[in-house]
Write a protein that holds these residues in place. Structure first.
Motif, PDB file in Angstrom:
ATOM      1  N   ILE A  48      23.590  37.438  33.692  1.00 11.58           N
ATOM      2  CA  ILE A  48      24.176  37.527  35.029  1.00 11.58           C
ATOM      3  C   ILE A  48      25.652  37.883  34.840  1.00 11.58           C
ATOM      4  CG2 ILE A  48      24.640  35.031  35.182  1.00 11.58           C
ATOM      5  CD1 ILE A  48      24.029  35.353  38.270  1.00 11.58           C
ATOM      6  N   VAL A  49      26.141  38.804  35.683  1.00  9.83           N
ATOM      7  CA  VAL A  49      27.520  39.281  35.575  1.00  9.83           C
ATOM      8  C   VAL A  49      28.213  39.089  36.921  1.00  9.83           C
ATOM      9  CG1 VAL A  49      29.013  41.263  35.063  1.00  9.83           C
ATOM     10  CG2 VAL A  49      26.808  41.007  33.859  1.00  9.83           C
ATOM     11  N   TYR A  50      29.423  38.509  36.865  1.00 13.32           N
ATOM     12  CA  TYR A  50      30.246  38.338  38.065  1.00 13.32           C
ATOM     13  C   TYR A  50      31.451  39.264  37.961  1.00 13.32           C
ATOM     14  CZ  TYR A  50      28.886  33.238  37.889  1.00 13.32           C
ATOM     15  OH  TYR A  50      28.275  32.033  37.804  1.00 13.32           O
ATOM     16  N   ASN A  51      31.853  39.819  39.098  1.00 13.29           N
ATOM     17  CA  ASN A  51      33.203  40.343  39.224  1.00 13.29           C
ATOM     18  C   ASN A  51      34.023  39.132  39.647  1.00 13.29           C
ATOM     19  OD1 ASN A  51      35.178  41.883  41.606  1.00 13.29           O
ATOM     20  ND2 ASN A  51      35.315  42.461  39.476  1.00 13.29           N
ATOM     21  N   TRP A  52      35.097  38.849  38.929  1.00 11.11           N
ATOM     22  CA  TRP A  52      35.869  37.616  39.126  1.00 11.11           C
ATOM     23  C   TRP A  52      37.326  37.981  39.337  1.00 11.11           C
ATOM     24  CZ3 TRP A  52      34.225  32.622  36.402  1.00 11.11           C
ATOM     25  CH2 TRP A  52      35.137  31.593  36.608  1.00 11.11           C
ATOM     26  N   LYS A  53      37.836  37.652  40.518  1.00 10.09           N
ATOM     27  CA  LYS A  53      39.255  37.845  40.807  1.00 10.09           C
ATOM     28  C   LYS A  53      39.723  36.736  41.727  1.00 10.09           C
ATOM     29  CE  LYS A  53      37.861  41.929  43.384  1.00 10.09           C
ATOM     30  NZ  LYS A  53      38.214  43.320  43.648  1.00 10.09           N
ATOM     31  N   TYR A  54      40.980  36.848  42.162  1.00 13.33           N
ATOM     32  CA  TYR A  54      41.593  35.797  42.981  1.00 13.33           C
ATOM     33  C   TYR A  54      42.205  36.415  44.227  1.00 13.33           C
ATOM     34  CZ  TYR A  54      40.967  33.262  38.668  1.00 13.33           C
ATOM     35  OH  TYR A  54      40.407  32.696  37.547  1.00 13.33           O
ATOM     36  N   ASP A  55      42.162  35.668  45.309  1.00 12.16           N
ATOM     37  CA  ASP A  55      42.624  36.150  46.609  1.00 12.16           C
ATOM     38  C   ASP A  55      44.107  36.524  46.636  1.00 12.16           C
ATOM     39  OD1 ASP A  55      42.542  36.733  49.351  1.00 12.16           O
ATOM     40  OD2 ASP A  55      43.005  34.676  49.906  1.00 12.16           O
ATOM     41  N   THR A  56      44.974  35.673  46.112  1.00 10.94           N
ATOM     42  CA  THR A  56      46.413  35.893  46.260  1.00 10.94           C
ATOM     43  C   THR A  56      47.120  36.313  44.971  1.00 10.94           C
ATOM     44  OG1 THR A  56      46.774  33.532  45.963  1.00 10.94           O
ATOM     45  CG2 THR A  56      46.638  34.341  48.231  1.00 10.94           C
ATOM     46  N   TYR A  57      46.359  36.660  43.946  1.00  5.38           N
ATOM     47  CA  TYR A  57      46.951  37.103  42.681  1.00  5.38           C
ATOM     48  C   TYR A  57      46.336  38.432  42.275  1.00  5.38           C
ATOM     49  CZ  TYR A  57      48.678  32.321  42.139  1.00  5.38           C
ATOM     50  OH  TYR A  57      49.318  31.125  42.321  1.00  5.38           O
ATOM     51  N   PRO A  58      47.155  39.339  41.744  1.00  2.00           N
ATOM     52  CA  PRO A  58      46.579  40.584  41.219  1.00  2.00           C
ATOM     53  C   PRO A  58      45.774  40.281  39.959  1.00  2.00           C
ATOM     54  CG  PRO A  58      48.936  40.490  40.756  1.00  2.00           C
ATOM     55  CD  PRO A  58      48.608  39.290  41.602  1.00  2.00           C
ATOM     56  N   ASP A  63      41.825  41.567  37.823  1.00  2.00           N
ATOM     57  CA  ASP A  63      40.391  41.751  38.069  1.00  2.00           C
ATOM     58  C   ASP A  63      39.672  41.650  36.728  1.00  2.00           C
ATOM     59  OD1 ASP A  63      37.989  42.310  39.285  1.00  2.00           O
ATOM     60  OD2 ASP A  63      38.571  44.297  39.999  1.00  2.00           O
ATOM     61  N   SER A  64      38.489  41.068  36.747  1.00  2.90           N
ATOM     62  CA  SER A  64      37.715  40.920  35.521  1.00  2.90           C
ATOM     63  C   SER A  64      36.229  40.847  35.830  1.00  2.90           C
ATOM     64  CB  SER A  64      38.151  39.658  34.765  1.00  2.90           C
ATOM     65  OG  SER A  64      37.834  38.501  35.517  1.00  2.90           O
ATOM     66  N   PHE A  65      35.452  40.963  34.779  1.00  8.48           N
ATOM     67  CA  PHE A  65      34.014  40.748  34.849  1.00  8.48           C
ATOM     68  C   PHE A  65      33.673  39.670  33.839  1.00  8.48           C
ATOM     69  CE2 PHE A  65      34.291  44.867  36.793  1.00  8.48           C
ATOM     70  CZ  PHE A  65      33.318  44.817  37.776  1.00  8.48           C
ATOM     71  N   VAL A  66      32.808  38.746  34.240  1.00  4.60           N
ATOM     72  CA  VAL A  66      32.356  37.694  33.344  1.00  4.60           C
ATOM     73  C   VAL A  66      30.854  37.850  33.162  1.00  4.60           C
ATOM     74  CG1 VAL A  66      32.157  35.214  32.978  1.00  4.60           C
ATOM     75  CG2 VAL A  66      34.217  36.153  34.044  1.00  4.60           C
ATOM     76  N   HIS A  67      30.445  37.965  31.904  1.00  5.35           N
ATOM     77  CA  HIS A  67      29.043  38.138  31.532  1.00  5.35           C
ATOM     78  C   HIS A  67      28.521  36.822  30.953  1.00  5.35           C
ATOM     79  CE1 HIS A  67      29.262  42.694  31.336  1.00  5.35           C
ATOM     80  NE2 HIS A  67      30.506  42.321  31.541  1.00  5.35           N
ATOM     81  N   PHE A  68      27.414  36.335  31.487  1.00 13.59           N
ATOM     82  CA  PHE A  68      26.703  35.193  30.923  1.00 13.59           C
ATOM     83  C   PHE A  68      25.402  35.777  30.359  1.00 13.59           C
ATOM     84  CE2 PHE A  68      29.415  33.359  34.100  1.00 13.59           C
ATOM     85  CZ  PHE A  68      29.676  32.055  33.722  1.00 13.59           C
ATOM     86  N   GLU A  69      25.249  35.718  29.040  1.00 20.68           N
ATOM     87  CA  GLU A  69      24.073  36.317  28.413  1.00 20.68           C
ATOM     88  C   GLU A  69      23.333  35.279  27.579  1.00 20.68           C
ATOM     89  OE1 GLU A  69      25.005  40.677  27.152  1.00 20.68           O
ATOM     90  OE2 GLU A  69      26.807  39.452  26.789  1.00 20.68           O
ATOM     91  N   LEU A  70      22.003  35.309  27.672  1.00 18.16           N
ATOM     92  CA  LEU A  70      21.154  34.382  26.931  1.00 18.16           C
ATOM     93  C   LEU A  70      20.392  35.124  25.840  1.00 18.16           C
ATOM     94  CD1 LEU A  70      19.714  32.383  29.956  1.00 18.16           C
ATOM     95  CD2 LEU A  70      21.552  31.691  28.417  1.00 18.16           C
ATOM     96  N   PHE A  71      20.408  34.538  24.645  1.00 15.02           N
ATOM     97  CA  PHE A  71      19.695  35.108  23.502  1.00 15.02           C
ATOM     98  C   PHE A  71      18.789  34.043  22.915  1.00 15.02           C
ATOM     99  CE2 PHE A  71      23.832  37.161  23.872  1.00 15.02           C
ATOM    100  CZ  PHE A  71      23.492  38.503  23.871  1.00 15.02           C
ATOM    101  N   LYS A  72      17.497  34.339  22.826  1.00 14.88           N
ATOM    102  CA  LYS A  72      16.549  33.395  22.229  1.00 14.88           C
ATOM    103  C   LYS A  72      16.660  33.482  20.712  1.00 14.88           C
ATOM    104  CE  LYS A  72      13.467  33.840  26.119  1.00 14.88           C
ATOM    105  NZ  LYS A  72      12.192  34.311  26.631  1.00 14.88           N
TER     106      LYS A  72
END
Length: 146
Positions: free
Chosen positions: A75-85, A87-96
């Motif tokens: 699952i991947v989120y675009n992650w940023k903040y309302d009042t601060y410049p 931008d990033s993406f956070v990847h949560f990856e599962l490996f068996k």
């Protein structure tokens, strides 16, 4: 944190991938180890949520948008903040891996965050992910009854 900066944290769990997936995508479980004030969350592409986190005299309004979902894998989120410049993406990856699952969390910066805000320093981000994944999530999953 600056453009193209990548921070990655891994944790191995002696649990099946579906247990980890539920912990990182089910709002009731996320509130137990991640952010207790998340108001809503759905592991669906396009889903958006926001919530506030206070740190000393600053308020960080988190803005998340789900950009990619592969159930029980990523699952991947675009992650940023309302009042601060920034931008990033956070990847949560599962490996068996045999009888366990590795969770890899990777934060990739695509627009620099302010240098003068301590919470946006690389060390702070790394410490935050270590705290959430290697401490909170690990403790949560190890102490949860199934």
């Amino acid at each position: 944190m600056k453009v193209n900066e990548i921070i990655s944290v891994e944790q191995q769990f002696n649990l099946p991938a579906d247990r980890i997936w539920n912990a990182i995508t089910n709002i009731n479980e996320m509130k137990q180890w991640f952010f207790s004030n998340i108001e809503s969350f759905k592991p669906e592409v396009g889903f958006k949520t926001e919530f506030k986190v206070n740190s000393q005299d600053r308020i960080f309004t988190h803005l998340w948008k789900i950009t990619e979902v592969e159930p029980f894998v990523k699952i991947v989120y675009n992650w940023k903040y309302d009042t601060y410049p920034g931008d990033s993406f956070v990847h949560f990856e599962l490996f068996k891996k045999e009888h366990s699952t590795i969770l890899k969390v990777t934060s990739k910066v695509i627009e620099s965050f302010p240098k003068n805000v301590p919470e946006f320093k690389s060390e702070s981000c790394r410490e935050g992910w270590n705290y959430f994944i290697k401490k909170n999530l690990k403790n949560y999953l190890e102490n949860k009854e199934y």
